[in-house]
Design an enzyme around this catalytic site. Structure first.
Site, PDB file in Angstrom:
ATOM      1  N   HIS A  97       1.009  -1.078  -0.005  1.00  0.00           N
ATOM      2  CA  HIS A  97      -0.085   0.032  -0.078  1.00  0.00           C
ATOM      3  C   HIS A  97       0.892   1.185  -0.078  1.00  0.00           C
ATOM      4  O   HIS A  97       0.379   2.484  -0.463  1.00  0.00           O
ATOM      5  CB  HIS A  97      -1.052   0.010   1.133  1.00  0.00           C
ATOM      6  N   ASP A  98       2.052   1.067   0.623  1.00  0.00           N
ATOM      7  CA  ASP A  98       2.875   2.544   0.599  1.00  0.00           C
ATOM      8  C   ASP A  98       4.035   2.451  -0.220  1.00  0.00           C
ATOM      9  O   ASP A  98       5.098   3.149  -0.016  1.00  0.00           O
ATOM     10  CB  ASP A  98       3.417   2.813   2.001  1.00  0.00           C
TER      11      ASP A  98
ATOM     12  N   LYS B 173       5.986   5.385  -1.395  1.00  0.00           N
ATOM     13  CA  LYS B 173       7.066   6.152  -0.592  1.00  0.00           C
ATOM     14  C   LYS B 173       8.360   5.988  -0.742  1.00  0.00           C
ATOM     15  O   LYS B 173       9.157   6.811  -0.446  1.00  0.00           O
ATOM     16  CB  LYS B 173       6.519   5.820   0.927  1.00  0.00           C
TER      17      LYS B 173
ATOM     18  N   HIS C 164       2.475   9.982  -2.901  1.00  0.00           N
ATOM     19  CA  HIS C 164       2.743   8.661  -2.857  1.00  0.00           C
ATOM     20  C   HIS C 164       1.732   7.706  -3.215  1.00  0.00           C
ATOM     21  O   HIS C 164       1.963   6.556  -3.840  1.00  0.00           O
ATOM     22  CB  HIS C 164       3.336   8.253  -1.402  1.00  0.00           C
TER      23      HIS C 164
ATOM     24  N   HIS D 210      -5.931   3.979  -0.490  1.00  0.00           N
ATOM     25  CA  HIS D 210      -5.904   3.895   1.091  1.00  0.00           C
ATOM     26  C   HIS D 210      -5.861   5.226   1.738  1.00  0.00           C
ATOM     27  O   HIS D 210      -6.260   5.196   3.099  1.00  0.00           O
ATOM     28  CB  HIS D 210      -4.640   2.931   1.461  1.00  0.00           C
ATOM     29  N   HIS D 211      -5.837   6.230   1.064  1.00  0.00           N
ATOM     30  CA  HIS D 211      -6.079   7.846   2.056  1.00  0.00           C
ATOM     31  C   HIS D 211      -7.422   8.434   1.454  1.00  0.00           C
ATOM     32  O   HIS D 211      -7.569   9.491   1.914  1.00  0.00           O
ATOM     33  CB  HIS D 211      -4.913   8.618   1.941  1.00  0.00           C
TER      34      HIS D 211
ATOM     35  N   ASP E 262      -4.360   0.903   8.406  1.00  0.00           N
ATOM     36  CA  ASP E 262      -3.406   1.887   7.999  1.00  0.00           C
ATOM     37  C   ASP E 262      -3.373   3.086   9.101  1.00  0.00           C
ATOM     38  O   ASP E 262      -2.415   3.033   9.731  1.00  0.00           O
ATOM     39  CB  ASP E 262      -3.457   2.381   6.771  1.00  0.00           C
TER      40      ASP E 262
END
Length: 185
Positions: free
Chosen positions: A53-54, A57, A82, A107-108, A136
């Protein structure tokens, strides 16, 4: 697939905290999926989603990822890229399922439309994303970061509740036993 493994390794080498966070979120997401009685296939999807998911980054400068204080507006704007960077990375992997790519890019996003990068609203956000987002947000609160100590699990859970319409309320209630079993890191 090797694609995922090499990307996860890229994240680990770039910023070990993001790598640790991804492992923590994966643990919460899979425990949550088990709690919800999801199929093994869905639990597996959650575990891959948590790991990647990240991934975006890896393209965020360390000066921003490691900044000890709050980010300024320009830094926040970079950080908010990201999920888009993650999308770009995951779309290069021929076998990456669309629903997992979705979790990385969404996811944000919040159900009330206040999230990023697209400001999606409730019916545009899948259950897989909803589960991962709760995991998260909770994981981030449970971790020690350069700018904050870890929270107690009941305080972190209280913040999930206080987020109200941003998160799926039923799923937040279902997450309570997972939160109670959690230990700050």
């Amino acid at each position: 697939s090797t694609g995922i493994a090499s990307w996860i390794d890229t994240v680990r080498k770039h910023h070990s905290q993001t790598y640790q966070h991804s492992l923590l979120v994966t643990g919460f997401a899979v425990a949550f999926g088990q709690r919800l009685g999801l199929s093994e296939a869905d639990q597996k999807r959650l575990s891959v989603a948590g790991l990647v998911h990240d991934i975006g980054k890896a393209r965020i400068p360390l000066a921003i990822l490691e900044k000890p204080g709050p980010l300024d507006k320009a830094e926040v704007d970079v950080m908010k890229q990201h999920p888009i960077f993650g999308l770009a990375a995951l779309e290069q992997m021929p076998d990456m399922p669309k629903d997992i790519i979705n979790t990385a890019v969404h996811h944000h996003e919040y159900l009330d439309g206040s999230g990023y990068p697209y400001g999606l609203a409730a019916n545009e956000i899948t259950d897989l994303v909803r589960i991962l987002t709760i995991s998260d947000v909770f994981g981030a609160m449970m971790e020690r970061r350069s700018y904050k100590p870890p929270m107690k699990s009941e305080d972190a859970y209280g913040i999930l509740l206080a987020m109200g319409p941003k998160l799926d309320r039923k799923l937040v209630r279902d997450f309570m036993p997972v939160s109670k079993a959690a230990i700050a890191v």
